[in-house]
Design a protein around this motif. Sequence first.
Motif, short mmCIF file in Angstrom:
data_model
loop_
_atom_site.label_atom_id
_atom_site.label_comp_id
_atom_site.label_asym_id
_atom_site.label_seq_id
_atom_site.Cartn_x
_atom_site.Cartn_y
_atom_site.Cartn_z
N PHE A 101 159.92 88.09 -4.44
CA PHE A 101 159.67 89.53 -4.36
C PHE A 101 160.10 90.23 -5.65
CE2 PHE A 101 160.82 93.88 -3.06
CZ PHE A 101 159.61 94.28 -2.55
N LEU A 102 161.24 89.83 -6.17
CA LEU A 102 161.77 90.45 -7.39
C LEU A 102 161.30 89.69 -8.62
CD1 LEU A 102 165.47 91.06 -6.28
CD2 LEU A 102 163.55 92.68 -6.21
N ASN A 103 161.11 90.40 -9.71
CA ASN A 103 160.73 89.75 -10.97
C ASN A 103 161.97 89.17 -11.66
OD1 ASN A 103 162.03 91.88 -12.31
ND2 ASN A 103 160.13 93.01 -12.61
N ASP A 104 161.80 88.67 -12.87
CA ASP A 104 162.89 88.04 -13.62
C ASP A 104 164.02 89.01 -13.97
OD1 ASP A 104 161.55 85.64 -13.53
OD2 ASP A 104 160.67 85.88 -15.53
N GLU A 112 155.78 101.47 -7.10
CA GLU A 112 154.53 102.15 -6.75
C GLU A 112 153.56 101.19 -6.06
OE1 GLU A 112 150.87 104.66 -8.82
OE2 GLU A 112 152.68 104.24 -9.97
N ARG A 113 153.43 99.99 -6.61
CA ARG A 113 152.54 99.00 -6.00
C ARG A 113 153.03 98.62 -4.61
NH1 ARG A 113 150.83 93.01 -8.24
NH2 ARG A 113 149.65 92.44 -6.40
N PHE A 114 154.34 98.40 -4.48
CA PHE A 114 154.86 98.03 -3.18
C PHE A 114 154.66 99.15 -2.16
CE2 PHE A 114 158.30 97.96 -0.02
CZ PHE A 114 157.93 96.80 0.64
N ALA A 115 154.86 100.40 -2.56
CA ALA A 115 154.66 101.52 -1.63
C ALA A 115 153.22 101.53 -1.11
CB ALA A 115 154.99 102.84 -2.32
N ASN A 116 152.27 101.29 -1.98
CA ASN A 116 150.85 101.24 -1.57
C ASN A 116 150.59 100.04 -0.65
OD1 ASN A 116 150.14 103.54 -3.02
ND2 ASN A 116 149.71 102.36 -4.87
N ASP A 117 151.11 98.88 -1.04
CA ASP A 117 150.92 97.68 -0.23
C ASP A 117 151.58 97.81 1.13
OD1 ASP A 117 149.51 96.59 -2.34
OD2 ASP A 117 151.16 95.29 -3.01
N TYR A 118 152.79 98.36 1.15
CA TYR A 118 153.53 98.51 2.41
C TYR A 118 152.81 99.49 3.34
CZ TYR A 118 157.39 99.12 5.66
OH TYR A 118 158.16 99.18 6.79
N ALA A 119 152.29 100.56 2.79
CA ALA A 119 151.53 101.52 3.60
C ALA A 119 150.31 100.84 4.22
CB ALA A 119 151.11 102.71 2.75
N ALA A 120 149.64 99.99 3.45
CA ALA A 120 148.47 99.27 3.97
C ALA A 120 148.89 98.31 5.09
CB ALA A 120 147.79 98.49 2.84
N LEU A 121 150.03 97.65 4.93
CA LEU A 121 150.52 96.76 5.99
C LEU A 121 150.81 97.55 7.26
CD1 LEU A 121 152.97 94.48 3.95
CD2 LEU A 121 150.71 93.87 4.84
N ILE A 162 151.13 95.26 10.47
CA ILE A 162 151.77 94.03 9.99
C ILE A 162 153.20 94.35 9.56
CG2 ILE A 162 151.69 92.20 8.26
CD1 ILE A 162 148.64 92.69 8.10
N GLN A 163 154.14 93.59 10.09
CA GLN A 163 155.54 93.78 9.72
C GLN A 163 155.83 93.07 8.40
OE1 GLN A 163 158.14 92.57 12.88
NE2 GLN A 163 157.21 93.96 14.35
N PHE A 164 156.74 93.63 7.63
CA PHE A 164 157.15 93.04 6.35
C PHE A 164 158.64 92.78 6.42
CE2 PHE A 164 158.68 93.35 1.98
CZ PHE A 164 157.86 92.42 1.36
#
Length: 55
Positions: free
Chosen positions: A14-17, A24-33, A38-40
């Motif tokens: 989940f985390l980068n190096d 921002e990307r996660f907020a969009n992806d989480y909203a879609a889930l 779908i639980q995350f």
Amino acid sequence: MTIKLIATDMDGTFLNDHGDYDQERFANDYAALQRRGIQFVIGQWSPSGGTSHDL
């Protein structure tokens, strides 16, 4: 097949190096889930007392 849950590890998945993520990307992806019901889940496994050698 219906996806009901997505689970991920923190470090290296989940985390980068740098120990961060694209908020921002996660907020969009989480909203879609959430819209799809779908639980995350985030998990973190840290070995202690040599547990990793026992696996």
